[in-house]
Motif scaffolding. Sequence first.
Motif, PDB file in Angstrom:
ATOM      1  N   LYS A 114      27.373  87.035  45.326  1.00  6.64           N
ATOM      2  CA  LYS A 114      27.763  87.455  46.895  1.00  6.64           C
ATOM      3  C   LYS A 114      29.026  87.087  47.131  1.00  6.64           C
ATOM      4  O   LYS A 114      29.755  87.917  47.673  1.00  6.64           O
ATOM      5  CB  LYS A 114      26.605  86.696  47.557  1.00  6.64           C
ATOM      6  N   THR A 115      29.296  86.136  47.113  1.00  7.86           N
ATOM      7  CA  THR A 115      30.623  85.107  47.455  1.00  7.86           C
ATOM      8  C   THR A 115      31.858  86.049  46.895  1.00  7.86           C
ATOM      9  O   THR A 115      32.778  86.634  47.280  1.00  7.86           O
ATOM     10  CB  THR A 115      30.827  83.837  47.463  1.00  7.86           C
ATOM     11  N   THR A 116      31.784  86.273  45.512  1.00  4.98           N
ATOM     12  CA  THR A 116      32.970  87.040  44.705  1.00  4.98           C
ATOM     13  C   THR A 116      32.958  88.522  45.505  1.00  4.98           C
ATOM     14  O   THR A 116      34.066  89.035  45.457  1.00  4.98           O
ATOM     15  CB  THR A 116      32.326  86.592  43.260  1.00  4.98           C
ATOM     16  N   SER A 137      28.484  82.030  56.751  1.00  8.05           N
ATOM     17  CA  SER A 137      27.270  81.878  57.254  1.00  8.05           C
ATOM     18  C   SER A 137      26.340  81.146  56.150  1.00  8.05           C
ATOM     19  O   SER A 137      25.053  80.944  56.409  1.00  8.05           O
ATOM     20  CB  SER A 137      26.531  83.054  57.813  1.00  8.05           C
ATOM     21  N   ASP A 138      26.909  80.734  55.130  1.00  6.98           N
ATOM     22  CA  ASP A 138      25.994  79.839  54.102  1.00  6.98           C
ATOM     23  C   ASP A 138      26.492  78.683  54.323  1.00  6.98           C
ATOM     24  O   ASP A 138      27.437  77.928  53.870  1.00  6.98           O
ATOM     25  CB  ASP A 138      26.538  80.067  52.476  1.00  6.98           C
ATOM     26  N   THR A 139      25.623  77.844  55.335  1.00 15.00           N
ATOM     27  CA  THR A 139      25.901  76.599  55.805  1.00 15.00           C
ATOM     28  C   THR A 139      24.777  75.558  55.033  1.00 15.00           C
ATOM     29  O   THR A 139      24.715  74.441  55.315  1.00 15.00           O
ATOM     30  CB  THR A 139      25.774  76.551  57.099  1.00 15.00           C
ATOM     31  N   PHE A 140      24.338  76.157  53.868  1.00 16.75           N
ATOM     32  CA  PHE A 140      23.322  75.388  53.204  1.00 16.75           C
ATOM     33  C   PHE A 140      23.865  74.763  51.864  1.00 16.75           C
ATOM     34  O   PHE A 140      23.267  73.632  51.703  1.00 16.75           O
ATOM     35  CB  PHE A 140      22.063  76.498  53.016  1.00 16.75           C
ATOM     36  N   ARG A 141      24.756  75.375  51.245  1.00 15.79           N
ATOM     37  CA  ARG A 141      25.090  74.942  50.158  1.00 15.79           C
ATOM     38  C   ARG A 141      26.342  74.232  50.055  1.00 15.79           C
ATOM     39  O   ARG A 141      27.448  74.703  50.550  1.00 15.79           O
ATOM     40  CB  ARG A 141      25.238  75.912  48.832  1.00 15.79           C
ATOM     41  N   ALA A 142      26.259  72.979  49.464  1.00 16.79           N
ATOM     42  CA  ALA A 142      27.680  72.011  49.491  1.00 16.79           C
ATOM     43  C   ALA A 142      28.759  73.007  48.807  1.00 16.79           C
ATOM     44  O   ALA A 142      28.340  73.502  47.614  1.00 16.79           O
ATOM     45  CB  ALA A 142      27.328  70.911  49.085  1.00 16.79           C
ATOM     46  N   GLU A 146      34.042  75.934  51.167  1.00 17.13           N
ATOM     47  CA  GLU A 146      35.018  75.754  50.288  1.00 17.13           C
ATOM     48  C   GLU A 146      35.697  76.969  49.435  1.00 17.13           C
ATOM     49  O   GLU A 146      36.778  77.418  49.453  1.00 17.13           O
ATOM     50  CB  GLU A 146      35.223  74.346  49.301  1.00 17.13           C
ATOM     51  N   GLN A 147      34.465  77.352  48.845  1.00 16.32           N
ATOM     52  CA  GLN A 147      34.676  78.636  47.768  1.00 16.32           C
ATOM     53  C   GLN A 147      35.144  79.792  48.692  1.00 16.32           C
ATOM     54  O   GLN A 147      36.110  80.624  48.314  1.00 16.32           O
ATOM     55  CB  GLN A 147      33.376  78.758  47.140  1.00 16.32           C
ATOM     56  N   LEU A 148      34.432  80.109  50.121  1.00 13.58           N
ATOM     57  CA  LEU A 148      35.048  81.328  50.703  1.00 13.58           C
ATOM     58  C   LEU A 148      36.306  81.092  51.324  1.00 13.58           C
ATOM     59  O   LEU A 148      37.064  81.959  51.392  1.00 13.58           O
ATOM     60  CB  LEU A 148      33.901  81.655  51.736  1.00 13.58           C
ATOM     61  N   ILE A 189      30.477  89.026  56.314  1.00 12.87           N
ATOM     62  CA  ILE A 189      29.513  87.671  56.538  1.00 12.87           C
ATOM     63  C   ILE A 189      28.809  87.074  55.318  1.00 12.87           C
ATOM     64  O   ILE A 189      27.786  88.101  54.593  1.00 12.87           O
ATOM     65  CB  ILE A 189      28.463  87.781  57.694  1.00 12.87           C
ATOM     66  N   ASP A 190      29.046  86.205  54.775  1.00  9.78           N
ATOM     67  CA  ASP A 190      28.431  85.556  53.530  1.00  9.78           C
ATOM     68  C   ASP A 190      27.032  84.700  54.086  1.00  9.78           C
ATOM     69  O   ASP A 190      27.266  84.110  55.163  1.00  9.78           O
ATOM     70  CB  ASP A 190      29.373  84.692  52.824  1.00  9.78           C
ATOM     71  N   THR A 191      26.248  84.825  53.057  1.00 13.78           N
ATOM     72  CA  THR A 191      25.051  84.047  53.630  1.00 13.78           C
ATOM     73  C   THR A 191      24.601  83.218  52.474  1.00 13.78           C
ATOM     74  O   THR A 191      24.988  83.170  51.228  1.00 13.78           O
ATOM     75  CB  THR A 191      23.954  84.886  54.040  1.00 13.78           C
TER      76      THR A 191
HETATM   77 MG   LIG Z   1      27.884  82.171  47.450  1.00 13.64          MG
END
Ligand SMILES: [Mg+2]
Length: 298
Positions: A114-116, A137-142, A146-148, A189-191
């Motif tokens: 997704k992020t890529t 909007s990915d506030t779940f994964r540590a 940083e990645q986005l 929007i990333d999730t």
């Molecule tokens: Mg991702």
Amino acid sequence: MKISELFKSLVETISTRPLGRRELEKVLDEYGLKLITCDVALPFVEELKNRIIETLEGQRTPLFDKNAVKKVVEREIEKFLLETLGNGFDLIEEAKNSPKPFKLLFIGVNGVGKTTTIAKVAYMFKKAGLSVILACSDTFRAGAVEQLSQHAKSLGLPIITKAYGSDPASVGFEAVSYALSKGVETVLIDTAGRMHTDINLMDELKKIKRVVEPSYTILVVDALTGNDAWNQASDFQSHVGYDAIILAKFDADEKGGAALSVSYVSKKPVIYVGTGQKYSDLERFNPEKYVKNLLSGF
Ligand SMILES: [Mg+2]
Ligand SMILES: Nc1nc2c(ncn2[C@@H]2O[C@H](COP(=O)(O)OP(=O)(O)O)[C@@H](O)[C@H]2O)c(=O)[nH]1
């Protein structure tokens, strides 16, 4: 009927014969098996066989051409595959012609790409002269922020992020507000991913969708997923709903059957494929080329 026409129809009757169910089944079983080894889902292959028997049984075929049955079956398979894949659309065109901001919500299982893919779409939009803002909007994964953020920095784009554990819908909402006030044309929007069987995640995605009202929701599927692609496409469709699919890691997938499974189960088109890890590695999905490649392996 004129004599010449009568003669023609007589020749046709003598030199042709009707196709029988048994011989069709035999040929279709061979093709079906090959499709299954390409990771095309079983229920799809079953429907394909039934539909083609329905269409071809009783049709007349040349008596003296040994390959006639194969040829006609293959033509019918090609037609059915193209029908299943449907018509995709061009995101740049859509973005340019839709009310602004043009909002894309990306959903899918963790790790599918997704992020890529979002970074690639952002790169593509920017190159087409469209302004972009990213929303994490990915506030779940540590590590998601940083990645986005790294992609935003590399691409020179604004980004909205919030602390780990924040409400994902509010991140999307803020990005849309920013776009409205600053005249940014597109919002990506990333999730969060997790498992597609996770009900909390599905509820969270539904909430983001309700708050953000995306122009399109896009499911990202890993082409290497094989048979689970079907379940992912089906679960996200029934719980959240989406408009189109992007298949990531298409470059790493020699079999290629996932495209058919996901389109068949969701009735949504695959619009792009990821073909590598670089920003430029995103291509419009071409059903004709795909079907040709798939069948040429048979
Ligand atoms: Mg991702
Ligand atoms: N070969 C290849 N790798 C990809 C592609 N898209 C994503 N990846 C890789 O897949 C991994 C997971 O991607 P990521 O975007 O973090 O997935 P997410 O968890 O869904 O956001 C990363 O190592 C990416 O570089 C692609 O189209 N081709």
